[in-house]
Design a protein around this motif. Structure first.
Motif, PDB file in Angstrom:
ATOM      1  N   ASN A   1      -1.138  -8.590   2.313  1.00  0.00           N
ATOM      2  CA  ASN A   1      -2.026  -7.909   3.266  1.00  0.00           C
ATOM      3  C   ASN A   1      -1.396  -6.650   3.883  1.00  0.00           C
ATOM      4  O   ASN A   1      -2.010  -6.003   4.727  1.00  0.00           O
ATOM      5  CB  ASN A   1      -2.499  -8.875   4.358  1.00  0.00           C
ATOM      6  CG  ASN A   1      -1.433  -9.188   5.398  1.00  0.00           C
ATOM      7  OD1 ASN A   1      -0.260  -8.844   5.237  1.00  0.00           O
ATOM      8  ND2 ASN A   1      -1.835  -9.858   6.467  1.00  0.00           N
ATOM      9  N   ASN A   2      -0.160  -6.323   3.497  1.00  0.00           N
ATOM     10  CA  ASN A   2       0.509  -5.081   3.934  1.00  0.00           C
ATOM     11  C   ASN A   2       0.972  -5.133   5.392  1.00  0.00           C
ATOM     12  O   ASN A   2       1.467  -4.144   5.926  1.00  0.00           O
ATOM     13  CB  ASN A   2      -0.426  -3.869   3.749  1.00  0.00           C
ATOM     14  CG  ASN A   2       0.330  -2.556   3.547  1.00  0.00           C
ATOM     15  OD1 ASN A   2       1.046  -2.404   2.572  1.00  0.00           O
ATOM     16  ND2 ASN A   2       0.208  -1.630   4.488  1.00  0.00           N
TER      17      ASN A   2
ATOM     18  N   TYR B   1       2.768  -4.832  11.841  1.00  0.00           N
ATOM     19  CA  TYR B   1       1.555  -4.028  12.015  1.00  0.00           C
ATOM     20  C   TYR B   1       1.878  -2.748  12.798  1.00  0.00           C
ATOM     21  O   TYR B   1       2.421  -2.794  13.906  1.00  0.00           O
ATOM     22  CB  TYR B   1       0.492  -4.845  12.760  1.00  0.00           C
ATOM     23  CG  TYR B   1      -0.706  -4.055  13.206  1.00  0.00           C
ATOM     24  CD1 TYR B   1      -1.624  -3.573  12.280  1.00  0.00           C
ATOM     25  CD2 TYR B   1      -0.917  -3.766  14.558  1.00  0.00           C
ATOM     26  CE1 TYR B   1      -2.730  -2.840  12.682  1.00  0.00           C
ATOM     27  CE2 TYR B   1      -2.021  -3.032  14.970  1.00  0.00           C
ATOM     28  CZ  TYR B   1      -2.918  -2.567  14.015  1.00  0.00           C
ATOM     29  OH  TYR B   1      -4.004  -1.836  14.408  1.00  0.00           O
TER      30      TYR B   1
ATOM     31  N   THR C   1      -0.803 -14.889  -3.682  1.00  0.00           N
ATOM     32  CA  THR C   1      -1.844 -15.001  -2.653  1.00  0.00           C
ATOM     33  C   THR C   1      -1.281 -14.761  -1.256  1.00  0.00           C
ATOM     34  O   THR C   1      -2.032 -14.482  -0.321  1.00  0.00           O
ATOM     35  CB  THR C   1      -2.479 -16.402  -2.667  1.00  0.00           C
ATOM     36  OG1 THR C   1      -1.443 -17.372  -2.434  1.00  0.00           O
ATOM     37  CG2 THR C   1      -3.167 -16.695  -3.994  1.00  0.00           C
TER      38      THR C   1
ATOM     39  N   HIS D   1       3.972  -9.480   2.508  1.00  0.00           N
ATOM     40  CA  HIS D   1       2.760 -10.247   2.220  1.00  0.00           C
ATOM     41  C   HIS D   1       1.748  -9.286   1.578  1.00  0.00           C
ATOM     42  O   HIS D   1       1.754  -8.089   1.889  1.00  0.00           O
ATOM     43  CB  HIS D   1       2.217 -10.792   3.546  1.00  0.00           C
ATOM     44  CG  HIS D   1       1.070 -11.739   3.417  1.00  0.00           C
ATOM     45  ND1 HIS D   1      -0.226 -11.299   3.244  1.00  0.00           N
ATOM     46  CD2 HIS D   1       1.010 -13.094   3.456  1.00  0.00           C
ATOM     47  CE1 HIS D   1      -1.024 -12.353   3.186  1.00  0.00           C
ATOM     48  NE2 HIS D   1      -0.307 -13.453   3.311  1.00  0.00           N
TER      49      HIS D   1
ATOM     50  N   SER E   1       5.173  -9.999  12.023  1.00  0.00           N
ATOM     51  CA  SER E   1       4.099  -9.021  11.868  1.00  0.00           C
ATOM     52  C   SER E   1       4.731  -7.626  11.926  1.00  0.00           C
ATOM     53  O   SER E   1       5.484  -7.321  12.847  1.00  0.00           O
ATOM     54  CB  SER E   1       3.079  -9.165  12.984  1.00  0.00           C
ATOM     55  OG  SER E   1       2.240  -8.022  13.002  1.00  0.00           O
TER      56      SER E   1
ATOM     57  N   GLN F   1       0.818  -1.224   0.000  1.00  0.00           N
ATOM     58  CA  GLN F   1       0.000   0.000   0.000  1.00  0.00           C
ATOM     59  C   GLN F   1       0.851   1.273   0.000  1.00  0.00           C
ATOM     60  O   GLN F   1       0.309   2.393  -0.018  1.00  0.00           O
ATOM     61  CB  GLN F   1      -0.933   0.001   1.216  1.00  0.00           C
ATOM     62  CG  GLN F   1      -2.033  -1.038   1.111  1.00  0.00           C
ATOM     63  CD  GLN F   1      -2.881  -1.109   2.375  1.00  0.00           C
ATOM     64  OE1 GLN F   1      -2.914  -0.175   3.175  1.00  0.00           O
ATOM     65  NE2 GLN F   1      -3.566  -2.233   2.562  1.00  0.00           N
TER      66      GLN F   1
ATOM     67  N   PRO G   1      -5.660  -5.975  10.758  1.00  0.00           N
ATOM     68  CA  PRO G   1      -5.646  -6.999   9.707  1.00  0.00           C
ATOM     69  C   PRO G   1      -6.570  -8.173  10.004  1.00  0.00           C
ATOM     70  O   PRO G   1      -6.775  -8.534  11.173  1.00  0.00           O
ATOM     71  CB  PRO G   1      -4.179  -7.463   9.699  1.00  0.00           C
ATOM     72  CG  PRO G   1      -3.682  -7.195  11.081  1.00  0.00           C
ATOM     73  CD  PRO G   1      -4.439  -6.002  11.578  1.00  0.00           C
TER      74      PRO G   1
ATOM     75  N   THR H   1      -5.022 -14.580   8.829  1.00  0.00           N
ATOM     76  CA  THR H   1      -4.420 -15.191   7.635  1.00  0.00           C
ATOM     77  C   THR H   1      -4.014 -16.623   7.990  1.00  0.00           C
ATOM     78  O   THR H   1      -3.990 -16.988   9.167  1.00  0.00           O
ATOM     79  CB  THR H   1      -3.143 -14.428   7.202  1.00  0.00           C
ATOM     80  OG1 THR H   1      -2.114 -14.689   8.181  1.00  0.00           O
ATOM     81  CG2 THR H   1      -3.375 -12.934   7.091  1.00  0.00           C
TER      82      THR H   1
ATOM     83  N   ASP I   1      -1.855   1.394   9.803  1.00  0.00           N
ATOM     84  CA  ASP I   1      -2.553   0.194   9.318  1.00  0.00           C
ATOM     85  C   ASP I   1      -3.941   0.050   9.942  1.00  0.00           C
ATOM     86  O   ASP I   1      -4.152   0.398  11.104  1.00  0.00           O
ATOM     87  CB  ASP I   1      -1.749  -1.069   9.666  1.00  0.00           C
ATOM     88  CG  ASP I   1      -0.497  -1.214   8.826  1.00  0.00           C
ATOM     89  OD1 ASP I   1      -0.569  -0.937   7.622  1.00  0.00           O
ATOM     90  OD2 ASP I   1       0.546  -1.606   9.380  1.00  0.00           O
TER      91      ASP I   1
END
Length: 370
Positions: free
Chosen positions: A153-154, A172, A215, A151, A170, A107, A180, A183, A177
């Motif tokens: 998912n950012n 995060y 993915t 990944h 992680s 992102q 999330p 996953t 963010d």
């Protein structure tokens, strides 16, 4: 295949802009050179000079058109173009060893920098001070970080390091963010959490490169012991590892959900496929050498040639591969990790080659990108 010789110096690292009309690369020193495509030629348009140590990583954000660089001077800079001039913004990395690798998140609101300080700096922008600040992931890293990949998912970040381990953390950051979703790697993701750790049980080698699949459910890495490994979250985190007969591979990337391209000291990209049974298979080298024509020469002529070259052997110094030295980086040129049509390699020989997978598929027997 199209090959372009940019320099006689090694190309340490490179990054493409969004439409692939410009490439930023480092000629193994403290500068970044930006080349623009004009017809069949590449013309140097900018030189970015702010680092005072060798540049070790470059990444170009496709949407925001910002370049991030890091170097052996322990610094990183985010470059933005204003009125045709690239201006740097300082990044507060807080490290006491060289930065080794940098990667924008999907992102583009943060990026990660690996370093010899045995930590990862996850950086995000602080508007009030107009600079980029960082948070550190330290434990349980025991050595230099060599490679990183985000990944989709950012939040999750894969890291390969010199302690023979490949880990998923992680990254995060609540300031930038959104929370999330769960996953296959795990559901609780506080900053710095180790989601998975692979390798290093008495064997292995430095992890030179890591790559998530499109993915994000699979992760591939290459190590200095000439192994290629893939882990699949759909198979209870089972690692499929293949010990190759080649020299160590330095860069790896997914070109589809099941196909992987890797390259390194053998000066030639190679294709591996992770099949439905969860096993990793070597398919082929992707650089097919043109057969050199051996002329019949007389013994007299042969000795004359040896005498002229002042050698005791009739040695040909040029390799049969397109790259004449180790490949340092593989990147996607057209398409994405889900379906790549063309990929790009740069190497120590100062050359950049673009490979067309569809053309290679038709020319190499038994090769199929799935």
């Amino acid at each position: 295949m199209s090959r372009h010789q940019f320099l006689f110096e090694p190309i340490t690292c490179h990054a493409w802009n969004q439409d692939r009309t410009q490439i930023a690369l480092s000629p193994n020193n403290h500068e970044v050179h930006i080349y623009k495509k004009s017809g069949n030629q590449w013309i140097k348009t900018h030189e970015l000079k702010e680092h005072n140590g060798r540049i070790t990583g470059i990444d170009w954000a496709p949407q925001s058109d910002r370049i991030v660089t890091c170097g052996a001077d322990r610094n990183a800079y985010v470059w933005s173009q204003k009125d045709g001039v690239w201006k740097p913004t300082l990044v507060i990395l807080r490290i006491n060893r060289a930065a080794t690798f940098v990667k924008w998140s999907p992102q583009e609101n943060k990026f990660a920098v690996g370093s010899g300080a045995r930590l990862i700096s996850v950086c995000y922008f602080e508007g009030e001070n107009d600079w980029w600040v960082s948070k550190h992931i330290k434990k349980p890293i025991r050595s230099t970080i060599l490679s990183l990949d985000w990944h989709p998912n950012n939040v999750l970040l894969a890291a390969g390091s010199c302690d023979f381990k490949c880990r998923v953390f992680s990254a995060y950051i609540k300031e930038v963010d959104t929370k999330p979703a769960a996953t296959p790697w795990g559901s609780k993701m506080p900053f710095g959490q180790v989601m998975a750790e692979f390798g290093g049980a008495g064997s292995g080698g430095w992890v030179h490169s890591v790559s998530f699949s499109a993915t994000g459910n699979r992760l591939a890495w290459v190590s200095h012991d000439s192994t290629v490994s893939v882990v699949d979250t759909g198979r209870n985190m089972t690692v499929s590892q293949m010990k190759t007969e080649f020299l160590p591979l330095l860069s790896v990337i997914f070109v589809s959900e099941t196909s992987i391209v890797a390259a390194g000291h053998d000066c030639c990209p190679m294709l591996f496929v992770y099949d439905d049974r969860g096993s990793l298979n070597y398919i082929s080298k992707l650089d097919i050498p043109k057969q050199s024509i051996q002329r019949n020469i007389s013994a007299m002529q042969r000795f004359h040639n040896l005498d002229r070259r002042a050698t005791t052997e009739d040695r040909n110094a040029t390799l049969e591969t397109l790259h004449q030295n180790s490949i340092t980086q593989v990147s996607i040129y057209e398409g994405d990790k889900k379906d790549c049509w063309k990929f790009c390699t740069t190497g120590i020989d100062g050359a950049m080659t673009i490979w067309d997978l569809k053309t290679l598929e038709s020319s190499i027997q038994g090769m199929r990108i799935m």
